[in-house]
Each structure stands twice: as structure tokens, then as C-alpha cells.
Write an enzyme that holds these catalytic residues in place. Structure first.
Site, PDB file in Angstrom:
ATOM      1  N   HIS A   1     -48.110 -50.600 -12.801  1.00  0.00           N
ATOM      2  CA  HIS A   1     -48.969 -51.339 -11.865  1.00  0.00           C
ATOM      3  C   HIS A   1     -47.988 -51.953 -10.868  1.00  0.00           C
ATOM      4  CE1 HIS A   1     -52.359 -54.210 -10.873  1.00  0.00           C
ATOM      5  NE2 HIS A   1     -51.315 -54.852 -10.381  1.00  0.00           N
TER       6      HIS A   1
ATOM      7  N   ASP B   1     -59.644 -46.312 -12.216  1.00  0.00           N
ATOM      8  CA  ASP B   1     -59.367 -47.733 -12.462  1.00  0.00           C
ATOM      9  C   ASP B   1     -60.684 -48.466 -12.753  1.00  0.00           C
ATOM     10  OD1 ASP B   1     -58.055 -50.108 -12.806  1.00  0.00           O
ATOM     11  OD2 ASP B   1     -57.553 -50.400 -10.698  1.00  0.00           O
TER      12      ASP B   1
HETATM   13 ZN   LIG Z   1     -53.543 -51.816 -12.250  1.00  0.00          ZN
END
Ligand SMILES: [Zn+2]
Lengths: 308, 424
Positions: free
Chosen positions: B179, B305
Site C-alpha cells: 500500500h 479494493d
Molecule cells: Zn490499500
């Protein structure tokens, strides 16, 4: 009698020139009311206005409350702290309560950008944004513009510079939107670390040298530096800020033409502005406060009496 | 004995190289025949004229909230949403409560999901509690079925720790999924930093926060010859860094979400919290960069996501709202509308981005649509128009900015693990 094109005043972004002119022209009338021995008109009799303040701002609330009472509205004050989101009712609960209470108008202050828009889309009352985070504070900008217009006779072609923390300022943003619409030349001045991205796309010229900015402009709007938040984080120290951007007598004395000095308050004397300037002949800081009540009367009147 | 005959579908199978109308006969979960025309007396016949049949789609980035926040999504409701969206496999991120940082948690996710028609693969945390301090037991997690490692939701920010994690993970030949976001530059932001954040008065998340981490990580991955995957790329700078890494031949891959190649930060106007996700919606130019990088093969995979949140959590002030939107049930529609209809990808390439490539990145067995193979199939209609209605979502959460949108390309169903799920 002409009307505003909108039912709410959430910001000055996108508000047409005719609306701003109507508000400023109506302000003249209400300023005259404030000069009378009996400072009250029955315009909003029977209307209920709620001052919904989620963030402390005694000044702004008192200014609105005075304006509401002088228009004979029924006034309810509601203050709540949003320091803890998890505690207490949510903004959605608040919206449902307002809706159930059949309030005519809501004046709202909140620490979060867009909070006023959030309530407006979920209620049928008319909304006035009294400041939402770093977004807008339209009545402050209107009173600033009114004060400049009254002092200099016009806004068209006037050079106005906003000085300070531009990135976190709803006052700066609303002023830029309004002043550009009214044909003023707008600049911002402050540390580049407190300059928001693409501010020039809003039509504002950017200065990082305060003396150059002062030499360019007819009026300055000096923003309050949030002491607790910024010193050390976005610039080295308050001392350095004062020396680099502070409005001092020395700076103003060296200018070829006089500059009108505005400040939305509360003032940090000796930081963004020195006492001699704030209390001096060039300052219109107290007239701003008086004009603020009149501007808010004008806005409340125009929105409160507007037919669909 | 169950027998299904899928007739007249357009089979697109990058693994076997098949591109044409075929009938597919599935007996007891196994493909028994793939031919241009099949007649079978006792089969249930599904007419797929005009539809596409593809090897089962895999979403390599979802957030199912079990354990810990089942009011948003459970493994079961998430799997239903995946099936409805046309996916036969998902990889779920470890930011559950507790995090997937022990073999027991990873194992329990697999056990609870064992009977679902959708394969649910856990992704193990890189660090204990996803706190970025100490490595999680990666070998045990891998043995328990973790298909990759990530602290998603948080960035592995300590460069030395990242180096060690990449080195350690290399012995399992699985990727470290980053991330990519510098936490100091992120600094409490709520939307992309730029003209729109200035106008809306919202705290910004600079593109720089993503760019610097991706560039740094690629340098580390090159140094240790690591297997590195960037989650949800969203900036021009990030895809340029990946492009350069691929030109050098590094083991670097990346994914993009449907919202990052279809929406931009102008959608935040109005403060709808369903436009709040992390990374945030970027600029128009970034959206174009995502499409071009998909076309050029710089972006390997489309991943949703999928981040469910309850309405009461999202219906708050913009800055206070949690990040994330659901994505499983709109992915195919957005991808076809934004990429295929516009000519950026062919349907064949779309299948690669949603099935072949994510499976390859996660080292999952490749799927072949040919006799003798287990049937693992996605069915979708490539031109059918439909209107998104969140009330119809199988997901427990409805937080989607695409509510009301008219999309072309509609998931029809899946076949996996002997189970046939049909949405019409
Ligand atoms: Zn993420």
C-alpha cells in the site's frame, strides 16, 4: 424587489455577481437601521432561526444572533463540540432533528469542510454557512468586501491582498471567490508552505514577499495565524513569521500610497499584525464588526423572505 | 450426477489460446467436452449466445471484514458479492480485527470459506498487527495458505523492514503487496491534493505520497531481487516508475481499481463520502494514465479494493468518513464500459487483466478451459446495458459511488467447485 438566485448561502464559489451586489446594496439599508435609536425591524417576525455551532466561535455567533434579533426572528442557539466524533449524536441525527423541529433557517458553523452542504441536502430549511473547516465562510467575505467597497468606493479594479495562512483559511477562499466575481484584482501572500495547490487557478496572484505585496495593493486582509497549529510545523517560529510577514508600522510607512487594513479577528497582536497598525488610522477592523451585523441582516433577510 | 451444457458462448481463454464460439459440457464439476457444437440429452442447457465465457476471474484485492467487523461484510456475504460480480476467486487483505498475522487466522478463513463457490485466499500481514515494527510469522502464514503478504491499509514505511520482508518472502516465491503511501505526506488527508482540494477546503493527499514510495520500493526490490507488487496504483508517477522497472526486467507488478480508471477528483464536489477512498480519486490526467498503462501492459491486473462500510459509518462529515467503497459487483461493468467500449483493451486483454494475470501474480494454478480440467468459469455479457442499483448488491454494504450509473457489460454468473451460480 429583486431576489437572490439561491435559497442558501453555503459559499461564494459560483455565486453570481448580481447576488453579491444585491447583498451588498441591501447591507447599506441595514447599516442605516443600526444607526437608529430603535435598531429593530419586523422583517423576520414568526421565523425561527437556529444557530448551530459545532465549533466555538463566540464572535460569529453573537454577530449572527444580533442580526437575527434585529430582524425580529425567533432565535435558538445550539452549541455542540465535535471534538469526539464517536461521542454523542451524528450529524445525520442532527439533520433529522432539525427536520422534525420545522426550523425556517439554520446558521451553521462546523470544523469539517462540507458539513453545511451535508445538512442542506438532508433538510428543507434554508442554510447559511458560518464557516465549514478550511472551506468557506461567505458572510465574513461579504463583510470584508462591503467594508472595502464602503471605504474605497468600489471593488472593481481594486487590488486586494490576503496575507497569512492561505491553505487553512476559509476566509481566504471565500474572499477570493467573491472578489474575483466582483472584478477586484486579488493576490495572496504568505509562506509557500501555507499556500494551497493551484491557488493561481482561482485567479489569485501569489506573493511571497510581503513588501512587494504591500506596494501592489490598495487593501490588505490580514489573516490570523493559528498559533497552536502551525508554529514549528509549517514555518519555523512566530518570531520569524512576524519578521517576514507581519504587518508593521515600518512596513506601511515606507509605502508610496496608503493601504486599507482589514483583519477578520481575533487578532494576535505582535504576530501577524502589530498593535500600532491594528489600532491605527489605516485599519477598518472595528467597522468590519459593525458591517458584519448589517451584512448578516441582509443575508438573513434576503434568504428568509425569498419566495421559491 | 450433475451435467451442464453451456451453449453458444464466446470462449476467451488466454491459457489455451481459444477465441471462438464453443459449447462446453461440464459433468460433475469437470469439463468433459469443449467443441463447436455439443448435444447432450440429460444436461441442463444454458444458452450463452452473445455472452462471453472466460476462465474464472480473480480479484486479488478485497477487504472482507471477518474476523472483527462482520456488520460490514462477512466471508459469506463477501463471497456472494464476488460470485454476483463474476469472480471465482478473491484474495482478502489482512486488515481484519485481529489482523491475519497468525497461521490460525489464515487457516480459519480458509476453513470457513471451503464450501463457498468462490475461492477465498488469505493474504498474510507483513508485520505483526500490521504495525510496521516486527515481521509476522511469514513462513507459518505461507504454510497456512497465505498467497501474498501485505500490510494494506498501511504502508510498510521502514525501508530496512521492507528490505528484510522482501528478502524473506522471496523463499516462498510470493509477492509483497505494498500500500504505497508515505504516512507523513498523507498526514490526515481526505482527498487528492490539487485544485479540487483547494476549492473544497479538504485536506489533501499528495500524489507525491504514492510516487516516492513506489520509486523507493522499486529500488529496494531491485537491490534484493524481490518480488514486489503495487496495490491500487493511482498516479501517473507511480505507473511511470513501474514502467521503468519493467523495462529493466525487475519482478515488479501492479494493479489498478475500476474507480481509479473511471472517476476523478472532480467527483468529490458535493462531498459524497462514497467518493472517499485511499488512494483518493486523482486528476483527469491520472485517470488517462491508468488507461494507457493498462493498454501498454504496465498495469497487470484490475483489482477492486472492495472495502465495505455500513451506511451509518459513511453518512458523516467527509473528513470523518472511513476510506473505501465496495467494488466486486460493478467491476466488470466499469471495466467493459471504460476500457473495452473505449478501445483501450480488447475483451481478450480484459480477461488477462481479471483472470490470467492476477492468478499468475499470486502463483495460483492456471485455469484451462479444456476437457479434463475442473470447471472454473466466469460468464458475462459484454454489451448488455444495466443500471447499478446498490439495493440489488449481494454485499452487506452499499457504499458505491456508481449507484444509478448505466454500465455496459454485465456479469451473468460463475461455475466453480462444482457449483453453478447464475444471476439472471
Ligand atoms: Zn490499500
Amino acid at each position: 424587489m429583486s431576489q437572490l438566485s439561491t435559497n442558501h448561502l453555503l459559499g461564494l464559489d459560483g455565486v453570481p455577481r448580481e447576488d453579491i451586489e444585491l447583498i451588498l446594496n441591501s447591507t447599506d439599508t441595514f447599516l442605516e437601521v443600526l444607526e437608529r435609536p430603535v435598531k429593530k425591524v419586523p422583517t423576520l417576525q414568526g421565523k425561527t432561526v437556529v444557530n448551530l455551532f459545532f465549533e466555538n466561535s463566540t464572535r460569529t455567533r453573537i454577530s449572527f444572533e444580533l442580526a437575527e434579533r434585529r430582524l425580529s426572528a425567533d432565535v435558538v442557539n445550539f452549541s455542540a463540540s465535535t471534538s469526539s466524533v464517536s461521542k454523542g449524536e451524528t450529524l445525520l441525527d442532527t439533520a433529522r432533528n432539525i427536520e422534525a423541529m420545522k426550523v425556517d433557517m439554520v446558521v451553521m458553523r462546523h470544523a469539517a469542510a462540507g458539513a453545511c452542504e451535508f445538512l442542506r441536502t438532508r433538510c428543507t430549511s434554508r442554510f447559511i454557512n458560518a464557516g465549514d473547516g478550511s472551506h468557506e465562510h461567505p458572510t465574513q467575505a461579504l463583510l470584508d468586501m462591503y467594508t472595502i467597497r464602503k471605504s474605497l468606493g468600489t471593488l472593481e479594479g481594486v487590488n486586494v491582498c490576503i496575507i497569512g495562512d492561505i491553505a487553512h483559511s476559509r476566509v481566504a477562499l471565500s474572499n477570493i471567490f467573491g472578489l474575483v466575481t466582483m472584478g477586484a484584482n486579488v493576490a495572496v501572500c504568505g509562506p509557500p508552505s501555507l499556500m494551497p495547490r493551484h491557488i493561481e487557478k482561482l485567479g489569485a496572484r501569489v506573493f511571497t514577499n510581503v513588501d512587494e505585496a504591500l506596494g501592489w495593493c490598495d487593501a490588505i486582509n490580514v489573516l490570523r495565524i493559528q498559533l497552536e497549529r502551525q508554529a514549528g510545523a509549517s514555518f519555523p517560529s512566530l518570531r520569524e513569521y512576524r519578521n517576514t510577514f507581519g504587518i508593521t508600522v515600518e512596513r506601511l510607512d515606507g509605502l508610496a500610497k496608503p493601504v486599507l487594513v482589514l483583519h477578520p479577528g481575533p487578532i494576535n497582536r505582535g504576530v501577524e499584525i502589530d498593535s500600532e497598525v491594528a489600532d491605527g488610522a489605516a485599519a477598518v477592523i472595528l467597522p468590519q464588526v459593525t458591517n458584519g451585523v448589517a451584512v448578516r441582516m441582509a443575508v438573513l433577510y434576503l434568504l428568509g423572505t425569498k419566495t421559491e | 450426477m450433475s451435467t451442464y451444457l453451456f451453449k453458444n458462448g464466446h470462449l476467451l481463454d488466454p491459457v489455451t489460446g481459444t477465441d471462438g464460439v464453443r459449447d462446453i459440457l461440464v459433468v460433475d464439476g469437470t469439463i468433459s467436452e469443449v467443441r463447436e457444437s455439443i448435444a447432450a440429452a440429460n444436461a441442463e442447457v444454458i444458452d450463452l449466445a452473445g455472452a462471453v465465457v472466460a476462465p474464472g476471474f480473480c480479484d486479488m484485492h478485497v477487504h472482507f471484514r471477518e474476523p472483527g467487523q462482520e456488520h460490514k461484510e462477512s466471508l459469506a456475504s463477501g463471497a456472494l458479492a464476488a460470485a454476483a460480480g463474476g469472480f471465482t476467486a478473491v484474495a482478502c487483505m489482512p486488515n481484519t480485527k485481529p489482523a491475519i498475522d497468525t497461521a490460525e487466522t489464515a487457516m480459519s478463513i480458509r476453513q470457513k470459506s471451503a464450501h463457498f463457490p468462490v475461492d477465498v485466499h488469505p493474504i498474510g500481514a507483513v508485520t505483526k498487527g500490521r504495525e510496521g515494527k516486527e515481521l509476522a510469522p511469514m513462513a507459518e502464514l505461507h504454510a497456512a495458505g497465505a498467497v501474498a503478504f501485505s500490510d494494506d491499509g498501511s504502508c510498510v514505511h521502514d525501508t530496512k523492514l521492507l528490505r528484510i520482508a522482501l528478502e524473506y518472502a522471496s523463499m516462498f516465491d510470493v509477492p509483497l503487496i505494498q500500500h504505497a503511501e508515505d504516512p507523513f505526506l498523507f498526514a490526515g488527508g481526505a482527498m487528492n491534493e490539487g485544485y479540487m482540494s483547494t476549492v473544497l477546503g479538504l485536506p489533501g493527499i499528495p500524489r507525491l505520497a504514492e510516487d516516492v514510495i513506489v520509486s523507493r520500493d522499486i529500488a529496494v526490490a531491485e537491490y534484493v531481487d524481490g518480488n514486489y507488487h503495487v496495490a491500487h496504483v493511482s498516479t501517473y508517477g507511480a505507473v511511470q516508475a513501474v514502467r521503468a522497472a519493467k523495462e529493466k526486467g525487475l519482478k515488479v507488478t501492479c494493479e489498478v481499481t475500476p474507480h481509479h480508471f473511471s472517476l476523478n477528483d472532480e467527483h468529490v464536489r458535493g462531498y459524497d463520502t462514497n467518493t472517499k477512498m485511499n488512494p483518493p480519486l486523482r486528476t483527469r490526467d491520472d485517470v488517462v494514465a491508468m488507461k494507457e498503462a493498462l493498454r501498454d501492459g504496465v498495469i497487470d491486473a484490475i483489482a477492486t479494493d472492495h472495502a465495505p462500510h455500513a451506511i451509518f459509518e459513511k453518512e458523516v462529515e467527509y473528513v470523518y468518513a472511513p476510506f473505501g467503497i465496495v467494488g466486486l459487483e460493478t467491476a466488470i461493468g466499469i471495466a467493459v464500459t471504460e476500457l473495452v467500449e473505449t478501445g483501450y483493451l480488447t475483451l481478450w486483454e480484459l480477461v488477462e487483466k481479471m483472470s490470467t494475470n492476477p492468478r499468475r501474480i499470486l502463483r495460483l494454478p492456471e485455469i484451462r478451459v479444456e476437457p479434463g480440467a475442473q470447471a472454473n468459469l466466469t460468464f458475462f455479457h459484454p454489451t448488455r446495458e444495466w443500471q447499478v442499483d446498490v439495493a440489488q448488491f449481494r454485499s452487506r454494504s452499499k457504499n458505491s459511488p456508481f449507484h444509478g450509473a448505466v454500465l455496459r457489460g454485465r456479469p451473468l454468473g460463475i461455475f466453480n467447485k462444482h457449483q453453478f451460480v447464475w444471476m439472471l
